[in-house]
Scaffold this motif. Structure first.
Motif, short mmCIF file in Angstrom:
data_model
loop_
_atom_site.label_atom_id
_atom_site.label_comp_id
_atom_site.label_asym_id
_atom_site.label_seq_id
_atom_site.Cartn_x
_atom_site.Cartn_y
_atom_site.Cartn_z
N ALA A 194 32.12 50.27 46.85
CA ALA A 194 31.32 50.90 47.90
C ALA A 194 31.94 52.22 48.34
O ALA A 194 31.26 53.26 48.38
N ALA A 195 33.24 52.19 48.65
CA ALA A 195 33.91 53.41 49.08
C ALA A 195 33.98 54.43 47.94
O ALA A 195 33.78 55.63 48.16
N ILE A 196 34.24 53.97 46.72
CA ILE A 196 34.33 54.88 45.58
C ILE A 196 33.00 55.58 45.35
O ILE A 196 32.94 56.79 45.12
N LEU A 197 31.90 54.83 45.40
CA LEU A 197 30.58 55.41 45.18
C LEU A 197 30.25 56.43 46.25
O LEU A 197 29.73 57.51 45.95
N LEU A 198 30.55 56.13 47.50
CA LEU A 198 30.24 57.05 48.60
C LEU A 198 31.14 58.28 48.57
O LEU A 198 30.69 59.40 48.87
N ALA A 245 22.09 46.51 48.40
CA ALA A 245 21.21 46.23 47.27
C ALA A 245 21.97 46.31 45.95
O ALA A 245 21.64 45.58 45.00
N LEU A 246 22.98 47.16 45.88
CA LEU A 246 23.79 47.27 44.67
C LEU A 246 24.89 46.21 44.61
O LEU A 246 25.68 46.19 43.65
N ASP A 247 24.95 45.36 45.62
CA ASP A 247 25.94 44.28 45.69
C ASP A 247 27.37 44.84 45.66
O ASP A 247 28.27 44.26 45.05
N LEU A 248 27.56 45.94 46.37
CA LEU A 248 28.87 46.56 46.43
C LEU A 248 29.54 46.39 47.78
O LEU A 248 30.67 46.87 47.98
N PHE A 249 28.86 45.75 48.72
CA PHE A 249 29.45 45.57 50.05
C PHE A 249 30.72 44.72 49.95
O PHE A 249 30.77 43.74 49.22
N TYR A 269 32.32 49.37 55.26
CA TYR A 269 31.89 48.80 53.98
C TYR A 269 32.93 47.88 53.34
O TYR A 269 32.61 47.21 52.36
N MET A 270 34.15 47.85 53.86
CA MET A 270 35.19 46.96 53.31
C MET A 270 35.89 46.22 54.44
O MET A 270 37.06 46.48 54.75
N PRO A 271 35.19 45.31 55.11
CA PRO A 271 35.78 44.62 56.27
C PRO A 271 36.88 43.63 55.92
O PRO A 271 37.65 43.23 56.80
N SER A 272 36.96 43.21 54.66
CA SER A 272 37.98 42.25 54.28
C SER A 272 39.38 42.82 54.49
O SER A 272 39.63 44.00 54.16
N GLN A 273 40.28 42.02 55.02
CA GLN A 273 41.64 42.47 55.28
C GLN A 273 42.38 42.79 53.97
O GLN A 273 43.25 43.65 53.94
N GLU A 274 42.03 42.10 52.90
CA GLU A 274 42.67 42.36 51.60
C GLU A 274 42.27 43.71 51.02
O GLU A 274 42.96 44.22 50.14
N LEU A 275 41.15 44.27 51.50
CA LEU A 275 40.69 45.56 51.02
C LEU A 275 41.03 46.67 51.99
O LEU A 275 40.47 47.77 51.91
N GLY A 276 41.93 46.40 52.91
CA GLY A 276 42.30 47.41 53.89
C GLY A 276 42.98 48.62 53.26
O GLY A 276 43.80 48.49 52.36
N VAL A 277 42.61 49.81 53.73
CA VAL A 277 43.25 51.04 53.30
C VAL A 277 44.24 51.45 54.38
O VAL A 277 44.47 50.73 55.35
N ILE A 278 44.82 52.64 54.24
CA ILE A 278 45.84 53.07 55.19
C ILE A 278 45.30 53.11 56.61
O ILE A 278 45.92 52.60 57.55
N SER A 279 44.14 53.71 56.79
CA SER A 279 43.59 53.88 58.14
C SER A 279 43.22 52.55 58.78
O SER A 279 43.54 52.30 59.94
N VAL A 287 40.09 57.43 41.72
CA VAL A 287 38.78 57.30 41.08
C VAL A 287 37.75 58.20 41.76
O VAL A 287 36.94 58.85 41.09
N SER A 288 37.78 58.28 43.09
CA SER A 288 36.80 59.08 43.81
C SER A 288 36.97 60.57 43.55
O SER A 288 35.99 61.29 43.35
N VAL A 289 38.22 61.04 43.56
CA VAL A 289 38.46 62.46 43.31
C VAL A 289 38.07 62.83 41.88
O VAL A 289 37.47 63.89 41.65
N ALA A 290 38.37 61.95 40.91
CA ALA A 290 37.96 62.22 39.53
C ALA A 290 36.44 62.30 39.42
O ALA A 290 35.90 63.17 38.74
N GLY A 291 35.74 61.38 40.09
CA GLY A 291 34.28 61.42 40.08
C GLY A 291 33.73 62.65 40.75
O GLY A 291 32.75 63.25 40.29
N THR A 292 34.34 63.07 41.86
CA THR A 292 33.90 64.28 42.56
C THR A 292 34.04 65.51 41.69
O THR A 292 33.16 66.36 41.64
#
Length: 274
Positions: free
Chosen positions: A140-144, A131-135, A215-225, A79-84
């Motif tokens: 959050a990561a996609i937008l950034l 403020a956008l309630d994306l935390f 921005y994604m501290p939840s363990q369920e939202l963990g990425v590779i890093s 999604v991020s690369v497509a948006g970029t």
């Protein structure tokens, strides 16, 4: 005599630099195949007794949250690369093809943005995300990540300058509007630049740690890093499992670079010389 010494020093420096880069990777690779007893009793450069010991990889993949990490990383990356690409090509098209007041100022601000350390703006960025309630969401990561990428815009601008304006004019004579010209004429001709941006941006997102961790501290939202970082908890003393997880993370980017490196080099150099 001087040329011989210079040549010798050149190759010695290259060998030393190569060893500094390769030895840590070799150490991690061998550690990933060792048992717990081997990693405690053998040296870092001692080969494992069994090169077919994949138990550490199974543990890292199944118990270390790597599956969910790959899934979250894949969703955010696509999604991020497509948006970029969409935002970057549109911005480059507007800046290159339109002549408007403040155009040079916009280019200057783009350049200035690359000189500002991103860490200095994190307080304001965090407030905007909250403020956008994306935390603590993938949004959050996609937008950034999908926000205006200055490097991508400059790559698109380099290629855009090589596309004749006469193509736009011919399309206008056929009744095409600006969006049709962008979508049907300009975008297909930007395929080499798009391929370059996909590779560079994709690898950068895949390796990113700071944004997902903050921005994604939840363990369920963990990425590779972040999934690899959390290995230090349950597997803090099992370095062979951590090494196996590291190898699992390295392999995709290594394969991507080996197979696509010519597109990276060709895309950057051809765009710079046109």
């Amino acid at each position: 005599m001087r040329s011989t010494v210079a040549t010798t020093l050149k190759y010695v420096s290259l060998v030393v630099a190569s060893l500094c880069a390769i030895v840590p990777l070799v150490t991690i690779f061998m550690l990933a195949f060792k048992t717990d007893q081997e990693q405690r009793t053998t040296g870092p450069l001692t080969p494992p007794s069994n090169w077919l010991n994949f138990e550490n990889f199974v543990t890292a993949f199944s118990q270390g949250g790597m599956v969910m990490g790959f899934i979250n990383t894949g969703i955010i990356l696509v999604v991020s690369v497509a948006g970029t690409i969409l935002i970057g090509t549109m911005a480059a098209y507007a800046v290159d093809r339109f002549r408007f007041r403040g155009r040079k100022l916009v280019l200057g601000l783009f350049l200035l943005a690359t000189l500002v350390p991103s860490v200095t703006t994190q307080v304001a960025t965090f407030q905007v995300i909250s403020a956008l309630d994306l935390f603590n969401t993938r949004g959050a990561a996609i937008l950034l990540f999908a926000g205006t990428d200055i490097v991508a815009i400059y790559i698109f601008l380099q290629f855009m300058s090589s596309i004749p304006v006469s193509l736009d004019e011919a399309a206008m004579l056929d009744g095409a509007n600006r969006f049709t010209i962008y979508w049907r004429v300009i975008l297909p001709l930007l395929k080499p630049a798009i391929a370059t941006v996909i590779i560079i941006k994709g690898i950068a997102i895949y390796n990113e740690f700071y944004i997902p961790f903050l921005y994604m501290p939840s363990q369920e939202l963990g990425v590779i890093s972040t999934s690899l970082f959390r290995f230090m908890g349950p597997f803090g003393s099992q370095w062979q499992v951590i090494a196996a997880g590291t190898i699992l993370v390295i392999i995709p980017t290594l394969l991507a670079f080996l197979f696509l490196q010519r597109y990276i080099y060709n895309g950057l150099t051809s765009g710079a010389t046109k």
